[in-house]
Design a protein around this motif. Sequence first.
Motif, PDB file in Angstrom:
ATOM      1  N   THR A 184       0.933  -1.263   0.104  1.00 44.20           N
ATOM      2  CA  THR A 184      -0.115   0.179   0.002  1.00 44.20           C
ATOM      3  C   THR A 184       0.999   1.411  -0.007  1.00 44.20           C
ATOM      4  O   THR A 184       0.229   2.377  -0.167  1.00 44.20           O
ATOM      5  CB  THR A 184      -0.879   0.028   1.241  1.00 44.20           C
ATOM      6  OG1 THR A 184      -0.270  -0.161   2.332  1.00 44.20           O
ATOM      7  CG2 THR A 184      -1.863  -1.127   1.162  1.00 44.20           C
ATOM      8  N   LYS A 185       2.292   1.217   0.489  1.00 50.45           N
ATOM      9  CA  LYS A 185       2.971   2.266   0.455  1.00 50.45           C
ATOM     10  C   LYS A 185       3.085   2.554  -0.925  1.00 50.45           C
ATOM     11  O   LYS A 185       3.246   4.049  -1.083  1.00 50.45           O
ATOM     12  CB  LYS A 185       4.194   1.971   0.845  1.00 50.45           C
ATOM     13  CG  LYS A 185       5.368   2.969   1.092  1.00 50.45           C
ATOM     14  CD  LYS A 185       6.774   2.645   1.551  1.00 50.45           C
ATOM     15  CE  LYS A 185       7.321   3.852   1.826  1.00 50.45           C
ATOM     16  NZ  LYS A 185       8.934   3.173   2.837  1.00 50.45           N
ATOM     17  N   LYS A 186       3.142   1.959  -2.207  1.00 50.93           N
ATOM     18  CA  LYS A 186       3.252   2.447  -3.305  1.00 50.93           C
ATOM     19  C   LYS A 186       2.255   3.471  -3.843  1.00 50.93           C
ATOM     20  O   LYS A 186       2.134   4.232  -4.658  1.00 50.93           O
ATOM     21  CB  LYS A 186       3.323   1.143  -4.415  1.00 50.93           C
ATOM     22  CG  LYS A 186       3.464   1.657  -5.971  1.00 50.93           C
ATOM     23  CD  LYS A 186       4.934   1.905  -5.995  1.00 50.93           C
ATOM     24  CE  LYS A 186       5.506   2.060  -7.353  1.00 50.93           C
ATOM     25  NZ  LYS A 186       6.576   2.839  -7.689  1.00 50.93           N
ATOM     26  N   LEU A 187       0.795   3.337  -3.083  1.00 46.09           N
ATOM     27  CA  LEU A 187      -0.246   3.910  -3.293  1.00 46.09           C
ATOM     28  C   LEU A 187      -0.442   5.001  -2.789  1.00 46.09           C
ATOM     29  O   LEU A 187      -1.418   5.858  -2.820  1.00 46.09           O
ATOM     30  CB  LEU A 187      -1.661   2.938  -3.136  1.00 46.09           C
ATOM     31  CG  LEU A 187      -1.785   1.783  -4.492  1.00 46.09           C
ATOM     32  CD1 LEU A 187      -2.942   0.910  -3.838  1.00 46.09           C
ATOM     33  CD2 LEU A 187      -1.719   2.218  -5.515  1.00 46.09           C
ATOM     34  N   SER A 188       0.349   5.266  -1.796  1.00 50.49           N
ATOM     35  CA  SER A 188       0.267   6.593  -0.590  1.00 50.49           C
ATOM     36  C   SER A 188       0.144   7.813  -1.616  1.00 50.49           C
ATOM     37  O   SER A 188      -0.836   8.517  -1.102  1.00 50.49           O
ATOM     38  CB  SER A 188       1.334   6.510   0.181  1.00 50.49           C
ATOM     39  OG  SER A 188       1.285   5.302   1.042  1.00 50.49           O
ATOM     40  N   PRO A 189       0.769   8.096  -2.555  1.00 52.88           N
ATOM     41  CA  PRO A 189       0.630   9.276  -3.207  1.00 52.88           C
ATOM     42  C   PRO A 189      -0.720   9.496  -3.639  1.00 52.88           C
ATOM     43  O   PRO A 189      -1.245  10.613  -3.917  1.00 52.88           O
ATOM     44  CB  PRO A 189       1.753   9.164  -4.431  1.00 52.88           C
ATOM     45  CG  PRO A 189       2.754   8.194  -3.962  1.00 52.88           C
ATOM     46  CD  PRO A 189       2.180   7.265  -2.967  1.00 52.88           C
ATOM     47  N   ALA A 190      -0.916   8.423  -4.469  1.00 52.66           N
ATOM     48  CA  ALA A 190      -2.607   8.447  -5.168  1.00 52.66           C
ATOM     49  C   ALA A 190      -3.630   8.745  -3.843  1.00 52.66           C
ATOM     50  O   ALA A 190      -4.558   9.570  -4.015  1.00 52.66           O
ATOM     51  CB  ALA A 190      -2.765   7.150  -5.651  1.00 52.66           C
ATOM     52  N   CYS A 233       1.814   7.668  -8.614  1.00 47.61           N
ATOM     53  CA  CYS A 233       2.621   6.697  -8.107  1.00 47.61           C
ATOM     54  C   CYS A 233       3.694   6.212  -8.979  1.00 47.61           C
ATOM     55  O   CYS A 233       4.284   5.023  -8.690  1.00 47.61           O
ATOM     56  CB  CYS A 233       1.432   5.480  -7.833  1.00 47.61           C
ATOM     57  SG  CYS A 233       0.127   6.121  -6.703  1.00 47.61           S
ATOM     58  N   PHE A 242      -1.777   0.657 -12.653  1.00 45.31           N
ATOM     59  CA  PHE A 242      -2.300   1.314 -11.368  1.00 45.31           C
ATOM     60  C   PHE A 242      -3.615   0.957 -10.895  1.00 45.31           C
ATOM     61  O   PHE A 242      -3.874   0.517  -9.982  1.00 45.31           O
ATOM     62  CB  PHE A 242      -2.188   2.733 -11.729  1.00 45.31           C
ATOM     63  CG  PHE A 242      -2.964   3.757 -10.371  1.00 45.31           C
ATOM     64  CD1 PHE A 242      -2.462   3.942  -9.315  1.00 45.31           C
ATOM     65  CD2 PHE A 242      -4.403   4.172 -10.643  1.00 45.31           C
ATOM     66  CE1 PHE A 242      -3.047   4.521  -8.278  1.00 45.31           C
ATOM     67  CE2 PHE A 242      -4.952   4.617  -9.658  1.00 45.31           C
ATOM     68  CZ  PHE A 242      -4.506   4.961  -8.556  1.00 45.31           C
TER      69      PHE A 242
END
Length: 106
Positions: free
Chosen positions: A1-7, A28, A35
Amino acid sequence: TKKLSPAIELINNKYTEKIPLSVLADACGLNEKYFCKVFRLLTGTTAIEYINNLRINKAEVLISTTDMSLLEIAEKCGFAELSYFSKKFKDIKGYTPTTARKNKGY
C-alpha cells in the motif's frame, strides 16, 4: 500500500475535484492500467469507487451536520449533477440523501 500512498493522499486532498486516473497513476509512478490493477488488488475496490465512497461519506456528514441544500452538498463533495450524486449515494448507503436528511431532522 506504500506504493499507493501518493494517490491516496491526492484523493484525500482533492476529492472535490475531478481526478483523472492518469494523474493518480502518475503520482505513483505507474502506467494507468497497472495502477488500476494494483489499486484494486490492494484496496479491494477501484480508484473510482474509492473516490465516490469518500465523497459520499463526506456528504453524509454534511447532510447530518448542516442545513446546506443537497445540491450544495453534492457540488461541495465533487459531484457535478444532483441526480448522479443521489444515485451514487443510494448505491453506497442503501438510502437516498433525502432520507438521510429526514432522519437527521433537517
